[in-house]
Design an enzyme around this catalytic site. Sequence first.
Site, PDB file in Angstrom:
ATOM      1  N   ARG A 151      37.895  38.420  44.939  1.00 33.21           N
ATOM      2  CA  ARG A 151      38.932  38.848  43.997  1.00 33.21           C
ATOM      3  C   ARG A 151      39.756  37.608  43.660  1.00 33.21           C
ATOM      4  O   ARG A 151      39.575  36.537  44.224  1.00 33.21           O
ATOM      5  CB  ARG A 151      39.822  39.978  44.551  1.00 33.21           C
ATOM      6  CG  ARG A 151      40.124  40.002  46.055  1.00 33.21           C
ATOM      7  CD  ARG A 151      40.886  38.830  46.575  1.00 33.21           C
ATOM      8  NE  ARG A 151      42.091  38.587  45.815  1.00 33.21           N
ATOM      9  CZ  ARG A 151      42.769  37.455  45.889  1.00 33.21           C
ATOM     10  NH1 ARG A 151      42.339  36.456  46.672  1.00 33.21           N
ATOM     11  NH2 ARG A 151      43.856  37.270  45.195  1.00 33.21           N
ATOM     12  N   GLY A 152      40.594  37.773  42.645  1.00 36.68           N
ATOM     13  CA  GLY A 152      41.364  36.621  42.163  1.00 36.68           C
ATOM     14  C   GLY A 152      40.769  36.158  40.860  1.00 36.68           C
ATOM     15  O   GLY A 152      39.554  35.934  40.784  1.00 36.68           O
ATOM     16  N   ALA A 153      41.595  35.998  39.838  1.00 35.82           N
ATOM     17  CA  ALA A 153      41.074  35.741  38.500  1.00 35.82           C
ATOM     18  C   ALA A 153      40.018  34.633  38.432  1.00 35.82           C
ATOM     19  O   ALA A 153      38.877  34.878  38.019  1.00 35.82           O
ATOM     20  CB  ALA A 153      42.246  35.460  37.557  1.00 35.82           C
ATOM     21  N   ARG A 204      35.833  44.628  36.153  1.00 40.52           N
ATOM     22  CA  ARG A 204      37.301  44.707  36.231  1.00 40.52           C
ATOM     23  C   ARG A 204      37.861  44.229  34.890  1.00 40.52           C
ATOM     24  O   ARG A 204      37.381  43.235  34.341  1.00 40.52           O
ATOM     25  CB  ARG A 204      37.864  43.863  37.387  1.00 40.52           C
ATOM     26  CG  ARG A 204      37.417  44.317  38.765  1.00 40.52           C
ATOM     27  CD  ARG A 204      38.118  43.519  39.865  1.00 40.52           C
ATOM     28  NE  ARG A 204      39.529  43.912  40.000  1.00 40.52           N
ATOM     29  CZ  ARG A 204      40.404  43.223  40.737  1.00 40.52           C
ATOM     30  NH1 ARG A 204      40.031  42.108  41.351  1.00 40.52           N
ATOM     31  NH2 ARG A 204      41.666  43.635  40.854  1.00 40.52           N
ATOM     32  N   GLN A 226      47.156  41.457  49.658  1.00 40.51           N
ATOM     33  CA  GLN A 226      46.630  40.101  49.500  1.00 40.51           C
ATOM     34  C   GLN A 226      47.572  39.064  50.133  1.00 40.51           C
ATOM     35  O   GLN A 226      47.127  38.049  50.658  1.00 40.51           O
ATOM     36  CB  GLN A 226      46.439  39.746  48.018  1.00 40.51           C
ATOM     37  CG  GLN A 226      45.317  40.501  47.318  1.00 40.51           C
ATOM     38  CD  GLN A 226      45.792  41.741  46.606  1.00 40.51           C
ATOM     39  OE1 GLN A 226      46.770  42.383  47.045  1.00 40.51           O
ATOM     40  NE2 GLN A 226      45.116  42.150  45.531  1.00 40.51           N
ATOM     41  N   ASP A 243      46.519  36.608  35.818  1.00 37.30           N
ATOM     42  CA  ASP A 243      45.192  37.137  35.488  1.00 37.30           C
ATOM     43  C   ASP A 243      44.917  37.059  33.999  1.00 37.30           C
ATOM     44  O   ASP A 243      43.759  37.016  33.576  1.00 37.30           O
ATOM     45  CB  ASP A 243      45.080  38.582  35.986  1.00 37.30           C
ATOM     46  CG  ASP A 243      45.038  38.616  37.500  1.00 37.30           C
ATOM     47  OD1 ASP A 243      46.117  38.527  38.129  1.00 37.30           O
ATOM     48  OD2 ASP A 243      43.925  38.684  38.061  1.00 37.30           O
ATOM     49  N   ASN A 272      49.840  39.838  35.965  1.00 33.10           N
ATOM     50  CA  ASN A 272      49.562  39.421  37.330  1.00 33.10           C
ATOM     51  C   ASN A 272      49.678  40.629  38.242  1.00 33.10           C
ATOM     52  O   ASN A 272      50.000  41.740  37.794  1.00 33.10           O
ATOM     53  CB  ASN A 272      50.523  38.302  37.758  1.00 33.10           C
ATOM     54  CG  ASN A 272      50.030  37.565  38.996  1.00 33.10           C
ATOM     55  OD1 ASN A 272      48.878  37.125  39.051  1.00 33.10           O
ATOM     56  ND2 ASN A 272      50.898  37.455  40.001  1.00 33.10           N
ATOM     57  N   LYS A 273      49.416  40.418  39.515  1.00 36.70           N
ATOM     58  CA  LYS A 273      49.428  41.505  40.484  1.00 36.70           C
ATOM     59  C   LYS A 273      50.668  42.379  40.371  1.00 36.70           C
ATOM     60  O   LYS A 273      51.780  41.877  40.175  1.00 36.70           O
ATOM     61  CB  LYS A 273      49.327  40.918  41.898  1.00 36.70           C
ATOM     62  CG  LYS A 273      49.247  41.912  43.024  1.00 36.70           C
ATOM     63  CD  LYS A 273      48.176  42.974  42.843  1.00 36.70           C
ATOM     64  CE  LYS A 273      46.850  42.366  42.471  1.00 36.70           C
ATOM     65  NZ  LYS A 273      45.872  43.322  41.927  1.00 36.70           N
TER      66      LYS A 273
HETATM   67  C1  LIG Z   1      44.616  32.678  41.106  1.00 35.49           C
HETATM   68  S1  LIG Z   1      45.253  34.010  40.274  1.00 35.49           S
HETATM   69  C2  LIG Z   1      44.767  35.343  41.296  1.00 35.49           C
HETATM   70  C3  LIG Z   1      45.385  36.636  40.837  1.00 35.49           C
HETATM   71  O1  LIG Z   1      44.425  37.667  40.982  1.00 35.49           O
HETATM   72  C4  LIG Z   1      44.954  38.635  41.871  1.00 35.49           C
HETATM   73  O2  LIG Z   1      44.539  39.932  41.603  1.00 35.49           O
HETATM   74  P1  LIG Z   1      43.353  40.606  42.506  1.00 35.49           P
HETATM   75  O3  LIG Z   1      43.618  40.203  43.934  1.00 35.49           O
HETATM   76  O4  LIG Z   1      43.501  42.090  42.246  1.00 35.49           O
HETATM   77  O5  LIG Z   1      42.063  40.043  41.936  1.00 35.49           O
HETATM   78  C5  LIG Z   1      46.436  38.504  41.674  1.00 35.49           C
HETATM   79  O6  LIG Z   1      46.842  39.056  40.436  1.00 35.49           O
HETATM   80  C6  LIG Z   1      46.564  37.005  41.682  1.00 35.49           C
HETATM   81  O7  LIG Z   1      47.758  36.508  41.208  1.00 35.49           O
END
Ligand SMILES: CSC[C@H]1O[C@H](OP(=O)(O)O)[C@H](O)[C@@H]1O
Length: 355
Positions: free
Chosen positions: A54-56, A97, A204, A245, A255-256
Amino acid sequence: MSTCPIDDRVIRPIRFIAGQCQMIDQRLLPVEEVWLTYTTYQEVAEAIRTMVVRGAPAIGVAAAIGAWFGARDIETESSWDFFQEFEKVCAVLAATRPTAVNLFWALERMKHFAQSNLDRSVMELKIGLEYEALAITQEDEKINRQMGQQGESLLADGARVLTHCNAGALATAAYGTALGVIRAAVEAGKKISVIADETRPFLQGARLTAWELQKDNIPVTLICDNMAGYLMSQGEIDCVIVGADRIAANGDVANKIGTYTVAVLAKEHNIPFYVAAPVSTIDLSLNDGTQIPIEERDGREITHYKDLQLAPEGITVRNPAFDVTPSRLITAIITEHGVISGNYQSGLEKTVNQR
Ligand SMILES: CSC[C@H]1O[C@H](OP(=O)(O)O)[C@H](O)[C@@H]1O
């Protein structure tokens, strides 16, 4: 797929070994470090959907690798037929996603490579796509280190920095975006301490950011999300830095979930609020943040933690996984090309055109 050097000192959530892709199962961190092996695009799509990865930027890298796996398994001698099948592979990965634009950026780059080389043989297309996926992976780490250099001057020696979610090495190919800026400041000799929001419901911050920073010996204090405002009111936070994101043309940032709340609190307390994101996170096709699709995830992420039930059976739940922070609440956006503040519309356009 060529093998990337495995340097255990550098946290990388995705690695290549003997033509296979291995990803650390981020659902199990920090208690277990389990590496899962992937060889098909369908498996990679499921890994993105279920947040093994996960993570953009990291899901963009994973999608590129998955697209290469799919290309490798297409059986035809016609380059045109190959491309039509390859588009179907990319469509499956694109459906995993909806919010992080890096996923779509990576898939568009892979499709553009194939479409631009239809005069080549299918075998040449497959080899080229392998190296395109590897390039996306290696470029991401380089970009994050550049971003760190661009942003570290914003963090004063002794700064107490609040983070939200995980925008670290685990959210990228390596080094991280928001945590990359923090790492660069530490590498510049500054004493930086981090206050990490746990970031419910997927945790996270508690599970991933705390784990990363402990491994790198960067001081980190974990707090519940609802404590950030109090710490700000007590003068215990000097600035905030988060990832992104998707960034709309006017500088609104998805973002989250909970990022918007932190940004409002930071504004109230006159605390600088920074966003660190690569150019691949900028989506100029969207005028503002109202157009950013917000992923709604399974309510079980809220009512349970693993098998532990936290809420009454059958309770109604909302679970938006992201929110949108208006550009007026953002002090600056840090990219690999520089720091943008003030007129985000023109600053983002110039930055994207530098790509
Ligand atoms: C490096 S930006 C990562 C960004 O993605 C995360 O979302 P997820 O864990 O649901 O993929 C979160 O928004 C982070 O800031």
